[in-house]
Design a protein around this motif. Structure first.
Motif, mmCIF file in Angstrom:
data_model
loop_
_atom_site.group_PDB
_atom_site.id
_atom_site.type_symbol
_atom_site.label_atom_id
_atom_site.label_comp_id
_atom_site.label_asym_id
_atom_site.label_seq_id
_atom_site.Cartn_x
_atom_site.Cartn_y
_atom_site.Cartn_z
ATOM 1 N N TYR A 1 23.363 -7.377 5.689
ATOM 2 C CA TYR A 1 23.438 -8.126 4.424
ATOM 3 C C TYR A 1 24.841 -7.966 3.883
ATOM 4 C CZ TYR A 1 18.459 -8.781 4.705
ATOM 5 O OH TYR A 1 17.216 -9.162 5.125
ATOM 6 N N LEU A 2 25.548 -9.066 3.800
ATOM 7 C CA LEU A 2 26.971 -9.019 3.470
ATOM 8 C C LEU A 2 27.209 -9.398 2.019
ATOM 9 C CD1 LEU A 2 28.126 -10.955 6.640
ATOM 10 C CD2 LEU A 2 28.466 -8.523 6.235
ATOM 11 N N PRO A 3 28.224 -8.787 1.401
ATOM 12 C CA PRO A 3 28.598 -9.231 0.057
ATOM 13 C C PRO A 3 29.129 -10.663 0.111
ATOM 14 C CG PRO A 3 30.047 -7.456 0.825
ATOM 15 C CD PRO A 3 29.015 -7.662 1.881
ATOM 16 N N GLU A 4 28.836 -11.392 -0.946
ATOM 17 C CA GLU A 4 29.201 -12.809 -1.014
ATOM 18 C C GLU A 4 30.693 -13.034 -0.749
ATOM 19 O OE1 GLU A 4 28.872 -15.547 -4.693
ATOM 20 O OE2 GLU A 4 26.808 -15.132 -4.054
ATOM 21 N N ASN A 5 31.529 -12.136 -1.270
ATOM 22 C CA ASN A 5 32.980 -12.337 -1.139
ATOM 23 C C ASN A 5 33.460 -12.274 0.309
ATOM 24 O OD1 ASN A 5 32.701 -9.595 -0.755
ATOM 25 N ND2 ASN A 5 34.391 -9.007 -2.095
ATOM 26 N N GLN A 6 32.656 -11.693 1.214
ATOM 27 C CA GLN A 6 33.037 -11.684 2.633
ATOM 28 C C GLN A 6 32.622 -12.986 3.320
ATOM 29 O OE1 GLN A 6 31.479 -8.190 4.608
ATOM 30 N NE2 GLN A 6 32.710 -6.785 3.381
#
Length: 118
Positions: A101-106
């Motif tokens: 689950y990746l942060p949106e900014n990535q």
């Protein structure tokens, strides 16, 4: 080359009707592996394939036959054995420290590029 591998990842994802956000996540996974120095000539296609597979599994509710279709496509496009892919999926998962689950900014920069291209 890495850009051509990413192009393959995108084309294959489009053929399998994966969302741009899924492709974006696969790109982020792939780049993390590159930055960790995990890629070499032997495994780069497996890395790309495993990244697409993991992103597809985590970001969309694929049905069993859709996962099978995706694996068939990956096998055909990147010319590797599905058994190797399945084994490598776990290797990639560990290299990413299970952080799927990746942060949106990535994800957003890739997502914007992908949606502007189409």
């Amino acid at each position: 080359t890495l850009p051509s591998l990413k192009r393959e990842m995108r084309n294959l994802s489009e053929e399998c009707n994966l969302e741009p956000v899924t492709v974006s996540m696969a790109y982020v996974y792939f780049e993390k592996l590159v930055l960790q120095g995990k890629l070499n000539k032997q495994n780069r296609k497996l890395c790309a394939g495993a990244c697409v597979l993991l992103a597809a599994k985590i970001s969309s509710d694929l049905r069993k036959h859709e996962v099978k279709h995706l694996i068939d496509k990956l096998e055909e496009r990147f010319r590797f054995n599905r058994r190797d892919l399945i084994g490598f999926e776990f290797t990639v998962l560990v290299a990413l420290e299970l952080a799927l689950y990746l942060p949106e900014n990535q994800v957003l920069p890739h997502y914007r590029r992908l949606t502007q291209q189409s």
